[in-house]
Design a protein around this motif. Structure first.
Motif, PDB file in Angstrom:
ATOM      1  N   TYR A 198       3.850   0.267 -10.025  1.00 18.77           N
ATOM      2  CA  TYR A 198       3.476   1.101  -8.881  1.00 18.77           C
ATOM      3  C   TYR A 198       1.961   1.235  -8.805  1.00 18.77           C
ATOM      4  CZ  TYR A 198       8.328   2.700  -8.741  1.00 18.77           C
ATOM      5  OH  TYR A 198       9.687   2.752  -8.647  1.00 18.77           O
ATOM      6  N   ARG A 199       1.474   1.710  -7.678  1.00 20.49           N
ATOM      7  CA  ARG A 199       0.054   2.031  -7.509  1.00 20.49           C
ATOM      8  C   ARG A 199      -0.053   3.515  -7.201  1.00 20.49           C
ATOM      9  NH1 ARG A 199      -1.575  -1.589  -3.686  1.00 20.49           N
ATOM     10  NH2 ARG A 199      -2.119  -3.052  -5.324  1.00 20.49           N
ATOM     11  N   SER A 200      -0.943   4.204  -7.915  1.00 19.39           N
ATOM     12  CA  SER A 200      -1.123   5.638  -7.724  1.00 19.39           C
ATOM     13  C   SER A 200      -2.065   5.910  -6.550  1.00 19.39           C
ATOM     14  CB  SER A 200      -1.671   6.281  -9.000  1.00 19.39           C
ATOM     15  OG  SER A 200      -2.978   5.815  -9.246  1.00 19.39           O
ATOM     16  N   ASP A 201      -2.246   7.195  -6.231  1.00 20.58           N
ATOM     17  CA  ASP A 201      -3.127   7.606  -5.131  1.00 20.58           C
ATOM     18  C   ASP A 201      -4.559   7.107  -5.307  1.00 20.58           C
ATOM     19  OD1 ASP A 201      -1.091   8.980  -3.873  1.00 20.58           O
ATOM     20  OD2 ASP A 201      -1.571  10.875  -4.884  1.00 20.58           O
ATOM     21  N   ASP A 202      -5.030   7.059  -6.546  1.00 16.08           N
ATOM     22  CA  ASP A 202      -6.412   6.651  -6.790  1.00 16.08           C
ATOM     23  C   ASP A 202      -6.563   5.141  -6.974  1.00 16.08           C
ATOM     24  OD1 ASP A 202      -5.263   6.338  -9.245  1.00 16.08           O
ATOM     25  OD2 ASP A 202      -6.609   7.704 -10.302  1.00 16.08           O
ATOM     26  N   GLY A 203      -5.516   4.386  -6.714  1.00 18.76           N
ATOM     27  CA  GLY A 203      -5.579   2.936  -6.778  1.00 18.76           C
ATOM     28  C   GLY A 203      -5.232   2.326  -8.123  1.00 18.76           C
ATOM     29  N   GLU A 204      -5.034   3.157  -9.132  1.00 25.94           N
ATOM     30  CA  GLU A 204      -4.650   2.656 -10.450  1.00 25.94           C
ATOM     31  C   GLU A 204      -3.191   2.203 -10.416  1.00 25.94           C
ATOM     32  OE1 GLU A 204      -6.508   2.376 -13.322  1.00 25.94           O
ATOM     33  OE2 GLU A 204      -8.226   2.899 -12.067  1.00 25.94           O
ATOM     34  N   GLU A 205      -2.913   1.108 -11.113  1.00 27.81           N
ATOM     35  CA  GLU A 205      -1.541   0.624 -11.196  1.00 27.81           C
ATOM     36  C   GLU A 205      -0.943   1.013 -12.543  1.00 27.81           C
ATOM     37  OE1 GLU A 205      -1.238  -3.504 -10.213  1.00 27.81           O
ATOM     38  OE2 GLU A 205      -2.047  -3.191  -8.206  1.00 27.81           O
ATOM     39  N   PHE A 206       0.365   1.278 -12.542  1.00 31.22           N
ATOM     40  CA  PHE A 206       1.059   1.671 -13.771  1.00 31.22           C
ATOM     41  C   PHE A 206       2.481   1.142 -13.741  1.00 31.22           C
ATOM     42  CE2 PHE A 206       1.741   4.943 -10.643  1.00 31.22           C
ATOM     43  CZ  PHE A 206       3.064   5.307 -10.799  1.00 31.22           C
ATOM     44  N   ASN A 207       3.072   1.017 -14.916  1.00 32.44           N
ATOM     45  CA  ASN A 207       4.458   0.561 -15.051  1.00 32.44           C
ATOM     46  C   ASN A 207       5.359   1.752 -15.317  1.00 32.44           C
ATOM     47  OD1 ASN A 207       3.539  -2.073 -14.829  1.00 32.44           O
ATOM     48  ND2 ASN A 207       3.328  -2.306 -17.034  1.00 32.44           N
ATOM     49  N   ASN A 221       0.806  -1.221   0.000  1.00 34.69           N
ATOM     50  CA  ASN A 221       0.000   0.000   0.000  1.00 34.69           C
ATOM     51  C   ASN A 221       0.841   1.274   0.000  1.00 34.69           C
ATOM     52  OD1 ASN A 221      -2.389  -1.432  -0.048  1.00 34.69           O
ATOM     53  ND2 ASN A 221      -2.420  -1.631   2.164  1.00 34.69           N
ATOM     54  N   ARG A 222       2.156   1.147   0.139  1.00 36.27           N
ATOM     55  CA  ARG A 222       3.019   2.327   0.102  1.00 36.27           C
ATOM     56  C   ARG A 222       3.139   2.813  -1.332  1.00 36.27           C
ATOM     57  NH1 ARG A 222       7.677   2.906   3.730  1.00 36.27           N
ATOM     58  NH2 ARG A 222       7.831   4.759   2.460  1.00 36.27           N
ATOM     59  N   LEU A 223       2.850   4.085  -1.557  1.00 40.98           N
ATOM     60  CA  LEU A 223       2.854   4.625  -2.915  1.00 40.98           C
ATOM     61  C   LEU A 223       4.254   4.845  -3.464  1.00 40.98           C
ATOM     62  CD1 LEU A 223      -0.036   7.181  -2.512  1.00 40.98           C
ATOM     63  CD2 LEU A 223      -0.123   4.909  -3.508  1.00 40.98           C
ATOM     64  N   ASP A 224       5.246   4.975  -2.590  1.00 38.19           N
ATOM     65  CA  ASP A 224       6.591   5.277  -3.055  1.00 38.19           C
ATOM     66  C   ASP A 224       7.468   4.042  -3.234  1.00 38.19           C
ATOM     67  OD1 ASP A 224       6.668   4.733  -0.374  1.00 38.19           O
ATOM     68  OD2 ASP A 224       8.105   6.299   0.117  1.00 38.19           O
ATOM     69  N   HIS A 225       6.892   2.867  -3.119  1.00 40.76           N
ATOM     70  CA  HIS A 225       7.648   1.636  -3.318  1.00 40.76           C
ATOM     71  C   HIS A 225       7.009   0.816  -4.428  1.00 40.76           C
ATOM     72  CE1 HIS A 225       9.319   2.683   0.587  1.00 40.76           C
ATOM     73  NE2 HIS A 225      10.316   1.875   0.275  1.00 40.76           N
TER      74      HIS A 225
END
Length: 131
Positions: free
Chosen positions: A67-76, A44-48
């Motif tokens: 990674y996972r963004s603030d809104d819960g979306e994941e991106f590479n 759940n850590r956004l910076d890892h």
């Protein structure tokens, strides 16, 4: 006007077997070096990063982090790439590329062997997942 000279250059492309062997070495490097260093079991850590993986795209093997963004979306987010130097005939060599924050790729090291490229990724923070 000067006459245009043409010359033929033999280009060595990687075979599918060579690509599989290189991918296996890179996956072992990801599992043994990068994941223990950057995946901390706190999803759940956004910076890892959640995960680190690699894949071939043509003659280039890229390393990316998920990674996972603030809104819960994941991106590479790509962070390093091995560009096969096709003109190098003696052995398989790569240009080691760094993914800048601007989206551009910059060559940091030219014509290095695979084991040297993986050592450089392990040692240089520019070639590692951003935290």
């Amino acid at each position: 006007m000067a006459k245009l000279e043409t010359r033929r250059v033999w280009v060595k492309e990687l075979s599918s077997g060579e690509k599989l062997a290189i991918a296996a070495d890179c996956e072992r490097f990801i599992a043994d070096v990068l994941k223990p260093r950057f995946i901390h079991g706190r999803p759940n850590r956004l910076d890892h990063p959640l995960d680190i993986f690699g894949k071939w795209r043509g003659s280039k093997y890229g390393f990316s982090a998920r990674y996972r963004s603030d809104d819960g979306e994941e991106f590479n987010a790509p962070f390093a790439r091995l560009d096969h130097v096709e003109e190098h005939l003696a052995e398989t060599r790569f240009d080691l590329m760094w993914h800048r924050h601007t989206g551009a790729w910059w060559r940091l090291h030219a014509t290095v062997a695979l084991d040297e490229a993986l050592r450089l990724i392990s040692a240089d923070s520019r070639l590692q997942p951003p935290l």
